[in-house]
Design a protein around this motif. Structure first.
Motif, PDB file in Angstrom:
ATOM      1  N   PRO A 175     -28.453  37.087 -23.748  1.00 56.97           N
ATOM      2  CA  PRO A 175     -29.089  37.969 -23.454  1.00 56.97           C
ATOM      3  C   PRO A 175     -29.713  37.481 -22.386  1.00 56.97           C
ATOM      4  O   PRO A 175     -29.943  37.880 -20.829  1.00 56.97           O
ATOM      5  CB  PRO A 175     -28.580  39.149 -23.981  1.00 56.97           C
ATOM      6  N   GLY A 176     -31.610  37.332 -22.534  1.00 55.51           N
ATOM      7  CA  GLY A 176     -31.703  37.006 -21.634  1.00 55.51           C
ATOM      8  C   GLY A 176     -31.856  35.559 -21.360  1.00 55.51           C
ATOM      9  O   GLY A 176     -32.284  35.638 -20.681  1.00 55.51           O
ATOM     10  N   LEU A 177     -31.008  34.061 -21.912  1.00 56.14           N
ATOM     11  CA  LEU A 177     -30.766  33.645 -21.216  1.00 56.14           C
ATOM     12  C   LEU A 177     -29.697  33.669 -19.674  1.00 56.14           C
ATOM     13  O   LEU A 177     -29.957  32.696 -19.213  1.00 56.14           O
ATOM     14  CB  LEU A 177     -30.661  32.554 -22.548  1.00 56.14           C
ATOM     15  N   ILE A 178     -29.209  34.623 -20.832  1.00 53.41           N
ATOM     16  CA  ILE A 178     -27.763  34.709 -19.195  1.00 53.41           C
ATOM     17  C   ILE A 178     -28.305  35.552 -18.155  1.00 53.41           C
ATOM     18  O   ILE A 178     -28.496  35.329 -16.792  1.00 53.41           O
ATOM     19  CB  ILE A 178     -26.700  35.353 -20.078  1.00 53.41           C
ATOM     20  N   SER A 179     -29.307  36.713 -18.553  1.00 57.72           N
ATOM     21  CA  SER A 179     -30.342  37.402 -17.111  1.00 57.72           C
ATOM     22  C   SER A 179     -31.035  36.596 -16.825  1.00 57.72           C
ATOM     23  O   SER A 179     -30.684  36.684 -15.348  1.00 57.72           O
ATOM     24  CB  SER A 179     -30.527  38.520 -18.222  1.00 57.72           C
ATOM     25  N   VAL A 180     -31.471  35.765 -17.303  1.00 60.94           N
ATOM     26  CA  VAL A 180     -32.940  34.515 -16.376  1.00 60.94           C
ATOM     27  C   VAL A 180     -32.005  33.800 -15.557  1.00 60.94           C
ATOM     28  O   VAL A 180     -32.454  33.495 -14.839  1.00 60.94           O
ATOM     29  CB  VAL A 180     -33.863  34.155 -17.145  1.00 60.94           C
ATOM     30  N   GLY A 181     -30.874  33.309 -16.317  1.00 59.37           N
ATOM     31  CA  GLY A 181     -30.149  32.369 -16.012  1.00 59.37           C
ATOM     32  C   GLY A 181     -29.390  32.531 -14.419  1.00 59.37           C
ATOM     33  O   GLY A 181     -28.916  31.836 -13.384  1.00 59.37           O
ATOM     34  N   ILE A 182     -28.854  33.951 -14.503  1.00 55.75           N
ATOM     35  CA  ILE A 182     -28.214  34.498 -13.013  1.00 55.75           C
ATOM     36  C   ILE A 182     -29.407  34.870 -12.086  1.00 55.75           C
ATOM     37  O   ILE A 182     -28.878  34.930 -10.515  1.00 55.75           O
ATOM     38  CB  ILE A 182     -27.887  36.262 -13.447  1.00 55.75           C
ATOM     39  N   PHE A 183     -30.601  35.555 -12.096  1.00 55.18           N
ATOM     40  CA  PHE A 183     -31.521  35.382 -11.384  1.00 55.18           C
ATOM     41  C   PHE A 183     -31.921  34.298 -10.566  1.00 55.18           C
ATOM     42  O   PHE A 183     -31.702  34.082  -9.660  1.00 55.18           O
ATOM     43  CB  PHE A 183     -33.028  35.898 -11.678  1.00 55.18           C
ATOM     44  N   ASN A 184     -31.951  33.153 -11.428  1.00 51.33           N
ATOM     45  CA  ASN A 184     -31.669  31.757 -10.790  1.00 51.33           C
ATOM     46  C   ASN A 184     -31.464  31.280 -10.318  1.00 51.33           C
ATOM     47  O   ASN A 184     -31.390  30.554  -8.784  1.00 51.33           O
ATOM     48  CB  ASN A 184     -32.740  31.486 -12.060  1.00 51.33           C
ATOM     49  N   PHE A 185     -30.121  31.170 -10.514  1.00 52.66           N
ATOM     50  CA  PHE A 185     -28.907  31.168 -10.220  1.00 52.66           C
ATOM     51  C   PHE A 185     -28.916  31.582  -8.300  1.00 52.66           C
ATOM     52  O   PHE A 185     -28.325  30.878  -7.491  1.00 52.66           O
ATOM     53  CB  PHE A 185     -27.946  31.765 -10.792  1.00 52.66           C
ATOM     54  N   LEU A 186     -28.736  32.599  -8.449  1.00 50.66           N
ATOM     55  CA  LEU A 186     -28.971  34.001  -7.369  1.00 50.66           C
ATOM     56  C   LEU A 186     -30.131  32.718  -6.905  1.00 50.66           C
ATOM     57  O   LEU A 186     -30.183  33.016  -5.159  1.00 50.66           O
ATOM     58  CB  LEU A 186     -29.214  35.266  -7.276  1.00 50.66           C
ATOM     59  N   GLY A 187     -31.276  32.877  -6.859  1.00 54.90           N
ATOM     60  CA  GLY A 187     -32.260  31.849  -6.155  1.00 54.90           C
ATOM     61  C   GLY A 187     -32.435  31.036  -5.605  1.00 54.90           C
ATOM     62  O   GLY A 187     -32.240  30.397  -4.735  1.00 54.90           O
ATOM     63  N   GLN A 188     -31.735  29.757  -6.330  1.00 55.44           N
ATOM     64  CA  GLN A 188     -31.683  28.395  -6.041  1.00 55.44           C
ATOM     65  C   GLN A 188     -30.070  28.212  -5.365  1.00 55.44           C
ATOM     66  O   GLN A 188     -30.404  27.247  -4.354  1.00 55.44           O
ATOM     67  CB  GLN A 188     -31.452  27.519  -7.386  1.00 55.44           C
ATOM     68  N   TRP A 189     -28.996  29.092  -5.619  1.00 58.15           N
ATOM     69  CA  TRP A 189     -27.814  28.830  -4.690  1.00 58.15           C
ATOM     70  C   TRP A 189     -28.368  29.047  -3.451  1.00 58.15           C
ATOM     71  O   TRP A 189     -27.856  28.315  -1.968  1.00 58.15           O
ATOM     72  CB  TRP A 189     -27.184  29.640  -5.299  1.00 58.15           C
ATOM     73  N   ASN A 190     -29.336  30.034  -3.198  1.00 56.47           N
ATOM     74  CA  ASN A 190     -29.009  31.027  -1.684  1.00 56.47           C
ATOM     75  C   ASN A 190     -30.596  30.564  -1.299  1.00 56.47           C
ATOM     76  O   ASN A 190     -31.208  30.572   0.221  1.00 56.47           O
ATOM     77  CB  ASN A 190     -29.681  32.233  -1.406  1.00 56.47           C
ATOM     78  N   GLN A 191     -31.368  29.130  -1.681  1.00 51.44           N
ATOM     79  CA  GLN A 191     -32.484  28.459  -1.636  1.00 51.44           C
ATOM     80  C   GLN A 191     -32.659  27.846  -0.062  1.00 51.44           C
ATOM     81  O   GLN A 191     -31.733  27.075   0.115  1.00 51.44           O
ATOM     82  CB  GLN A 191     -33.104  27.617  -2.849  1.00 51.44           C
ATOM     83  N   TYR A 192     -33.352  27.842   1.158  1.00 57.39           N
ATOM     84  CA  TYR A 192     -33.181  27.310   1.844  1.00 57.39           C
ATOM     85  C   TYR A 192     -34.407  26.276   2.389  1.00 57.39           C
ATOM     86  O   TYR A 192     -34.301  25.982   2.881  1.00 57.39           O
ATOM     87  CB  TYR A 192     -32.843  28.079   3.187  1.00 57.39           C
ATOM     88  N   VAL A 194     -23.530  22.185  -5.758  1.00 55.17           N
ATOM     89  CA  VAL A 194     -23.324  22.268  -7.342  1.00 55.17           C
ATOM     90  C   VAL A 194     -23.980  21.408  -7.898  1.00 55.17           C
ATOM     91  O   VAL A 194     -24.834  21.433  -9.680  1.00 55.17           O
ATOM     92  CB  VAL A 194     -21.799  22.056  -7.541  1.00 55.17           C
ATOM     93  N   LEU A 195     -24.426  20.188  -7.678  1.00 57.98           N
ATOM     94  CA  LEU A 195     -25.549  19.177  -9.149  1.00 57.98           C
ATOM     95  C   LEU A 195     -25.968  19.934  -8.671  1.00 57.98           C
ATOM     96  O   LEU A 195     -27.026  19.607  -9.669  1.00 57.98           O
ATOM     97  CB  LEU A 195     -25.084  17.735  -8.050  1.00 57.98           C
ATOM     98  N   VAL A 196     -27.057  19.928  -7.943  1.00 57.74           N
ATOM     99  CA  VAL A 196     -28.419  20.781  -7.712  1.00 57.74           C
ATOM    100  C   VAL A 196     -28.209  21.793  -8.204  1.00 57.74           C
ATOM    101  O   VAL A 196     -29.887  21.812  -9.488  1.00 57.74           O
ATOM    102  CB  VAL A 196     -28.813  20.669  -5.868  1.00 57.74           C
ATOM    103  N   VAL A 197     -27.606  22.715  -7.776  1.00 53.99           N
ATOM    104  CA  VAL A 197     -28.075  23.908  -8.870  1.00 53.99           C
ATOM    105  C   VAL A 197     -27.947  23.527 -10.513  1.00 53.99           C
ATOM    106  O   VAL A 197     -28.247  24.365 -10.937  1.00 53.99           O
ATOM    107  CB  VAL A 197     -27.334  25.134  -8.211  1.00 53.99           C
ATOM    108  N   GLY A 198     -26.597  23.316 -10.903  1.00 54.89           N
ATOM    109  CA  GLY A 198     -26.233  23.233 -11.687  1.00 54.89           C
ATOM    110  C   GLY A 198     -27.005  22.339 -12.304  1.00 54.89           C
ATOM    111  O   GLY A 198     -28.143  22.741 -14.525  1.00 54.89           O
ATOM    112  N   GLY A 199     -27.628  21.160 -12.587  1.00 52.14           N
ATOM    113  CA  GLY A 199     -28.789  20.502 -12.817  1.00 52.14           C
ATOM    114  C   GLY A 199     -30.341  21.343 -13.251  1.00 52.14           C
ATOM    115  O   GLY A 199     -30.721  21.137 -13.909  1.00 52.14           O
TER     116      GLY A 199
END
Length: 304
Positions: free
Chosen positions: A220-237, A101-106
């Motif tokens: 709307p554009g910020l939410i869209s790109v935010g969701i895509f970045n959230f998915l990629g960063q949350w699942n980053q390994y 949460v700290l890493v992805v949120g920041g």
């Protein structure tokens, strides 16, 4: 006395009904119906392939180990909530969750702020090198992260940010900026320029115009790109595995691998599935909540 008969009209030509070609509109309707049936069938098959594994993972997280192997497709005899508590406390999923949460949120906040500012300048202002800088960001999307792992490790290590939360945040921001700038540049070009010109006439500065007028319009554009970045960063390994080897600062993806490896021959599969569902729930919740905004952001450019 002679009489004249009226001329007999020639017989009408016989038209064969089977020679009339089918109407184009009817043909288009039939082809459209066939295409709709095919496309809907493909979508249904795809939905089943995606939803069934998720439901099976959730169902398995409430079983014990014997039920997982004895009756993998049956419903659990009772809900074993101790799987979740064991994964949360004994497997340290709570610590991994907090670090994630700290890493992805920041990184998400930094990516949206820096990416939106760069995209606004590239979309609204003409200056020498504008297109060159834009294509540099576009080229960054095609650069494979595998080629940058070794030099990135040495750069982060020389900066003294190896095995740190803030170091991982900066790397995530740099990793997500190319797509964010590419997406938001196209979105800012669709916004009306008359609103910004009216703000300049009223005496607003460039910074005030951006943060108080243009940025809210780009929601709307910020939410869209935010969701895509959230998915990629949350699942980053890959990035945290190379840059974050401290056991106290591992993220969820590292924690799940650690949970699977540390089992050895013990095989705590119920706890592993509980941890897996814990990692999936925030992603599913974010997409369900912001589903309409994601669709609106993706289609905004076509509605200009």
């Amino acid at each position: 006395m002679t009489t004249t008969d009226a001329p007999v009209p020639p017989p009408a030509p016989v038209v064969k009904t089977d020679a009339i070609p089918p109407r184009p509109a009817a043909r288009r309707r039939s082809e459209g119906s066939v295409l709709n049936v095919f496309s809907h069938g493909v979508l249904v098959i795809w939905a089943v392939m995606v939803v069934l594994p998720l439901l099976w993972a959730v169902m398995t997280s409430f079983k014990d180990d014997s039920s997982i192997f004895g009756s993998p497709w049956a419903l659990p005899d009772k809900l074993h909530f101790d799987n979740w508590s064991r994964a949360w406390s004994q497997a340290h999923m709570s610590d991994y969750f907090l670090n994630t949460v700290l890493v992805v949120g920041g990184s998400l906040i930094g990516t949206l702020v820096l990416g939106s500012m760069a995209a606004y300048v590239l979309a609204r202002f003409d200056f020498p090198g504008n297109r060159f800088i834009y294509y540099l960001f576009v080229g960054g999307m095609s650069f494979p992260i595998m080629l940058a792992l070794v030099p990135l490790f040495y750069v982060v290590n020389n900066m003294g940010m190896l095995n740190t939360i803030h170091g991982l945040i900066l790397v995530y921001i740099a990793y997500s900026l190319p797509f964010t700038v590419f997406f938001l540049t196209a979105f800012f070009r669709t916004l009306p320029t008359s609103v910004a010109e009216a703000a300049f006439v009223d005496g607003a500065s460039h910074a005030r115009t951006f943060f108080q007028i243009m940025l809210p319009m780009a929601r709307p554009g910020l939410i869209s790109v935010g969701i895509f970045n959230f998915l990629g960063q949350w699942n980053q390994y890959m990035l945290p595995t190379v840059l974050n080897t401290d056991p106290d600062k591992k993220v969820l993806t590292q924690g799940l691998v650690q949970l699977a490896v540390s089992q050895g021959y013990k095989g705590d599969w119920s706890g592993l599935f509980a941890g897996l569902v814990m990692a999936m729930l925030p992603v599913l919740a974010a997409y369900i909540v912001f589903q309409r905004q994601v669709v609106a952001g993706l289609t905004a450019g076509a509605l200009k």
